[in-house]
Write a protein that holds these residues in place. Structure first.
Motif, PDB file in Angstrom:
ATOM      1  N   PHE A 132      68.234  59.891 -18.023  1.00 25.85           N
ATOM      2  CA  PHE A 132      66.837  59.485 -18.170  1.00 25.85           C
ATOM      3  C   PHE A 132      66.624  58.106 -17.555  1.00 25.85           C
ATOM      4  O   PHE A 132      65.691  57.890 -16.775  1.00 25.85           O
ATOM      5  N   ILE A 133      67.491  57.167 -17.906  1.00 23.78           N
ATOM      6  CA  ILE A 133      67.361  55.796 -17.406  1.00 23.78           C
ATOM      7  C   ILE A 133      67.461  55.755 -15.885  1.00 23.78           C
ATOM      8  O   ILE A 133      66.666  55.089 -15.198  1.00 23.78           O
ATOM      9  N   ALA A 135      67.024  58.226 -13.696  1.00 21.25           N
ATOM     10  CA  ALA A 135      65.922  58.945 -13.049  1.00 21.25           C
ATOM     11  C   ALA A 135      64.656  58.086 -13.015  1.00 21.25           C
ATOM     12  O   ALA A 135      63.955  58.034 -11.983  1.00 21.25           O
ATOM     13  N   THR A 136      64.348  57.425 -14.118  1.00 21.86           N
ATOM     14  CA  THR A 136      63.164  56.562 -14.120  1.00 21.86           C
ATOM     15  C   THR A 136      63.363  55.361 -13.200  1.00 21.86           C
ATOM     16  O   THR A 136      62.428  54.935 -12.512  1.00 21.86           O
ATOM     17  N   LYS A 137      64.582  54.840 -13.155  1.00 22.54           N
ATOM     18  CA  LYS A 137      64.882  53.716 -12.263  1.00 22.54           C
ATOM     19  C   LYS A 137      64.645  54.102 -10.803  1.00 22.54           C
ATOM     20  O   LYS A 137      64.017  53.350 -10.044  1.00 22.54           O
ATOM     21  N   MET A 138      65.130  55.269 -10.404  1.00 22.40           N
ATOM     22  CA  MET A 138      64.943  55.723  -9.029  1.00 22.40           C
ATOM     23  C   MET A 138      63.463  55.907  -8.706  1.00 22.40           C
ATOM     24  O   MET A 138      63.001  55.591  -7.604  1.00 22.40           O
ATOM     25  N   THR A 139      62.715  56.420  -9.691  1.00 24.33           N
ATOM     26  CA  THR A 139      61.281  56.629  -9.483  1.00 24.33           C
ATOM     27  C   THR A 139      60.562  55.297  -9.304  1.00 24.33           C
ATOM     28  O   THR A 139      59.695  55.149  -8.426  1.00 24.33           O
ATOM     29  N   ARG A 163      63.003  62.543 -27.328  1.00 22.26           N
ATOM     30  CA  ARG A 163      62.147  61.703 -28.170  1.00 22.26           C
ATOM     31  C   ARG A 163      62.684  60.276 -28.240  1.00 22.26           C
ATOM     32  O   ARG A 163      61.915  59.305 -28.134  1.00 22.26           O
ATOM     33  N   PHE A 164      64.003  60.136 -28.438  1.00 23.50           N
ATOM     34  CA  PHE A 164      64.645  58.822 -28.480  1.00 23.50           C
ATOM     35  C   PHE A 164      64.353  58.037 -27.196  1.00 23.50           C
ATOM     36  O   PHE A 164      64.029  56.845 -27.230  1.00 23.50           O
ATOM     37  N   ASN A 165      64.460  58.703 -26.045  1.00 22.38           N
ATOM     38  CA  ASN A 165      64.261  58.030 -24.767  1.00 22.38           C
ATOM     39  C   ASN A 165      62.799  57.704 -24.503  1.00 22.38           C
ATOM     40  O   ASN A 165      62.497  56.664 -23.908  1.00 22.38           O
ATOM     41  N   ILE A 166      61.898  58.561 -24.943  1.00 24.11           N
ATOM     42  CA  ILE A 166      60.474  58.249 -24.789  1.00 24.11           C
ATOM     43  C   ILE A 166      60.107  57.031 -25.633  1.00 24.11           C
ATOM     44  O   ILE A 166      59.344  56.162 -25.195  1.00 24.11           O
ATOM     45  N   GLU A 167      60.660  56.949 -26.841  1.00 23.54           N
ATOM     46  CA  GLU A 167      60.401  55.772 -27.683  1.00 23.54           C
ATOM     47  C   GLU A 167      60.894  54.501 -27.006  1.00 23.54           C
ATOM     48  O   GLU A 167      60.204  53.474 -27.011  1.00 23.54           O
ATOM     49  N   ASN A 168      62.088  54.543 -26.416  1.00 20.81           N
ATOM     50  CA  ASN A 168      62.602  53.377 -25.694  1.00 20.81           C
ATOM     51  C   ASN A 168      61.738  53.050 -24.482  1.00 20.81           C
ATOM     52  O   ASN A 168      61.476  51.874 -24.174  1.00 20.81           O
ATOM     53  N   PHE A 169      61.315  54.089 -23.767  1.00 23.90           N
ATOM     54  CA  PHE A 169      60.467  53.914 -22.580  1.00 23.90           C
ATOM     55  C   PHE A 169      59.184  53.170 -22.959  1.00 23.90           C
ATOM     56  O   PHE A 169      58.798  52.187 -22.305  1.00 23.90           O
TER      57      PHE A 169
END
Length: 334
Positions: A132-133, A135-139, A163-169
């Motif tokens: 997740f981290i 992929a978002t970094k590349m974007t 859900r955990f990653n969306i909360e961090n995002f």
């Protein structure tokens, strides 16, 4: 109206869709988080073409890579040749539109902490988290040429760790230190690949990229996608302290569990004085070990130039020293 589920155009003019493949650490060397980013108008155009291709004979209602590979689900009536051809036809649809392919590679050797430790983690603890981290970094890197006002919305296929990653995002969008990094961040939501064509495309890309990683042979589907659309990839490289922190979290979780069990047995008067004394001795020994691991982590960070540079920039941005644990943090790790 198209048979596919249309995307609704909101404020953001870019969308990024991701799905993961290679989840089984026993069979796969790496988790692949793959997908595409593009302009909303381009996504709206591609949906009809994808939907038409799905419904051409032999017809399927949606695409799942593992079903195509195993001739199951939507592909249960297909033979191998028909299934492969359907995937190539869908790859050709992708190649007709202006999209950027992105694949994050997360080796399973990075390690995962146990489930009990996860709730105490301040950051990534699972291979999925790092996918997740990355992929978002590349974007965000792809979005760098865009004006600051332009946003990209993320849609990830449903996953237990999402859900955990969306909360961090969402928390990171409010973090002063990450303000510039997250300046293009729009929303981040889950989606179902059975319903969202763009997630099916992400699934195809992630699945084929995973197969290439295992076989070291580029598939015809990836070659077709690449005839027009570039597919970038990035191997996940967690900070040097990553494994040390995961170890500390795991040991701390074990200590908390042992303390809880001891207190429970004591309240129920199920321990003899000798048993209670032995358990306490073991708890003190485990606590000493956890404290030693914390000390080693702090010493490592104090002597790591990369971390000290991060620490300096973080203090400048927030006025907070990340090396100083709050009383609450210290209690949770103990």
């Amino acid at each position: 109206m198209s048979r596919s589920r249309r995307l609704q155009r909101l404020v953001s003019v870019f969308r990024a869709f991701f799905d993961e493949s290679g989840n089984d650490r026993r069979r796969n060397r790496a988790l692949i988080m793959g997908g595409f980013v593009g302009h909303v108008d381009e996504w709206l155009k591609i949906e009809d073409a994808w939907d038409d291709c799905l419904h051409q004979h032999p017809r399927i209602e949606f695409f799942k890579h593992y079903e195509c590979q195993s001739l199951s689900g939507q592909f249960w009536k297909f033979n191998r040749e028909q299934a492969d051809q359907k995937m190539l036809d869908l790859a050709a649809v992708i190649s007709n539109f202006d999209l950027q392919g992105l694949c994050a590679i997360v080796p399973h050797a990075l390690g995962d902490i146990d489930k009990a430790s996860r709730k105490y983690a301040r950051g990534a603890a699972k291979a999925y988290d790092w996918g997740f981290i990355t992929a978002t970094k590349m974007t965000f890197q792809w979005m760098e040429p865009q004006p600051d006002g332009e946003k990209v919305d993320f849609i990830f296929d449903e996953h237990s760790a999402l859900r955990f990653n969306i909360e961090n995002f969402n928390a990171n969008k409010e973090e002063p230190f990450l303000r510039d990094y997250m300046r293009h961040a729009g929303t981040c939501t889950p989606g179902k690949d059975e319903e969202v064509a763009a997630l099916q495309m992400a699934d195809l890309l992630a699945g084929e990229f995973s197969v290439e990683g295992e076989t070291q042979v580029r598939s015809e589907a990836l070659r077709i996608i690449g005839t027009r659309n570039d597919v970038g990839y990035l191997r996940c490289e967690p900070p040097a302290q990553h494994m040390r922190m995961l170890d500390l979290l795991t040991f701390g979780s074990v200590l908390r569990g042992e303390v809880g069990e001891f207190l429970k047995l004591q309240r129920q008067n199920l321990l003899s004085p000798e048993e209670a004394h032995e358990r306490l001795a073991n708890l003190f020994a485990l606590e000493a070990f956890v404290n030693l691991q914390r000390k080693r982590l702090v010493e490592f960070l104090e002597n790591d130039p990369a971390y000290q540079e991060f620490r300096k920039r973080y203090i400048e941005a927030t006025g907070i020293d990340p090396m100083v644990l709050s009383a609450e943090d210290s209690e949770e790790l103990s």
